[in-house]
Design a protein around this motif. Structure first.
Motif, short mmCIF file in Angstrom:
data_model
loop_
_atom_site.label_atom_id
_atom_site.label_comp_id
_atom_site.label_asym_id
_atom_site.label_seq_id
_atom_site.Cartn_x
_atom_site.Cartn_y
_atom_site.Cartn_z
N ALA A 27 -4.90 12.34 -4.20
CA ALA A 27 -4.31 13.19 -5.24
C ALA A 27 -3.03 13.84 -4.74
O ALA A 27 -2.03 13.89 -5.45
N ILE A 28 -3.05 14.31 -3.50
CA ILE A 28 -1.86 14.92 -2.91
C ILE A 28 -0.72 13.92 -2.87
O ILE A 28 0.41 14.21 -3.27
N SER A 29 -1.01 12.73 -2.40
CA SER A 29 0.01 11.71 -2.27
C SER A 29 0.59 11.32 -3.63
O SER A 29 1.79 11.07 -3.75
N ALA A 30 -0.24 11.30 -4.66
CA ALA A 30 0.23 10.93 -6.00
C ALA A 30 1.06 12.03 -6.64
O ALA A 30 1.98 11.74 -7.41
N VAL A 37 9.71 13.65 1.64
CA VAL A 37 8.27 13.65 1.91
C VAL A 37 7.79 12.21 2.02
O VAL A 37 7.95 11.43 1.09
N VAL A 38 7.20 11.88 3.16
CA VAL A 38 6.66 10.54 3.37
C VAL A 38 5.20 10.56 2.89
O VAL A 38 4.37 11.26 3.47
N GLY A 125 -1.04 15.83 3.80
CA GLY A 125 -2.45 15.51 3.58
C GLY A 125 -3.31 15.75 4.80
O GLY A 125 -4.51 15.96 4.69
N ALA A 126 -2.70 15.78 6.00
CA ALA A 126 -3.49 15.98 7.22
C ALA A 126 -4.14 17.35 7.25
O ALA A 126 -5.30 17.50 7.60
#
Length: 180
Positions: A27-30, A37-38, A125-126
């Motif tokens: 969800a964060i990545s989307a 931001v990679v 996300g980490a």
């Protein structure tokens, strides 16, 4: 897929938490779309570990170097150069925060410097995965100690994050950016 990838492996605490963490990281990545931001490419669990995968070519720039490596090789940056670099990273974090997304693991290892380009914010996300990964009967420090890839985070972590790993927020990222 062919190519270079960056992988972060963390000890798996429970399968339920692994599923929750996988959903959260995806969800964060989307949500976050910013040129600095990679995004995560994959999040999953295998052989007793969570793992996160990012583009290791750092946006097709394999010669990008981590901020920690640059400072280690050339010493501290001048005030103007440091302010400009951190200003760009602050912009990337602002884009994250605008979507309700918090990094939670901002360190010099999470900043990549492209030759002649803007810095990139890595490892999105980490921090969220680490917060999800804390077992009910252990402290954040125990989890962090077990996660070799994230041991550096404590040096830059806001005090409230150490006492409550669920306290991810803009202030936690701002504190870490100031420490960087």
């Amino acid at each position: 897929k062919p190519g270079a990838f960056a992988v972060c492996a963390l000890p798996l605490r429970s399968l339920w938490k692994a599923r929750q963490a996988k959903q959260l990281a995806r969800a964060i990545s989307a949500r976050v779309k910013h040129p600095a931001v990679v995004p995560l490419l994959e999040v999953d669990s295998a052989n007793g570990y969570h793992y996160l995968v990012w583009d290791g070519g750092v946006g097709q720039q394999p010669e990008a170097e981590r901020l920690t490596d640059r400072v280690g090789a050339h010493g501290p940056m001048g005030p103007g150069e440091a302010a400009a670099l951190l200003g760009h990273v602050a912009g990337a974090l602002d884009a994250c925060h605008a979507t309700g997304t918090f990094h939670g693991a901002v360190t010099p290892l999470a900043v990549a410097l492209q030759p002649g380009g803007l810095p990139l914010l890595l490892d999105l996300g980490a921090g969220a995965l680490l917060a999800q990964n804390v077992a009910d009967d252990e402290s954040f420090f125990d989890t962090m100690s077990a996660a070799q890839a994230s041991a550096n985070v404590l040096t830059y972590a806001a005090p409230e994050l150490a006492s409550d790993p669920q306290a991810l927020g803009a202030a936690v990222d701002q504190y870490a950016l100031g420490a960087v």
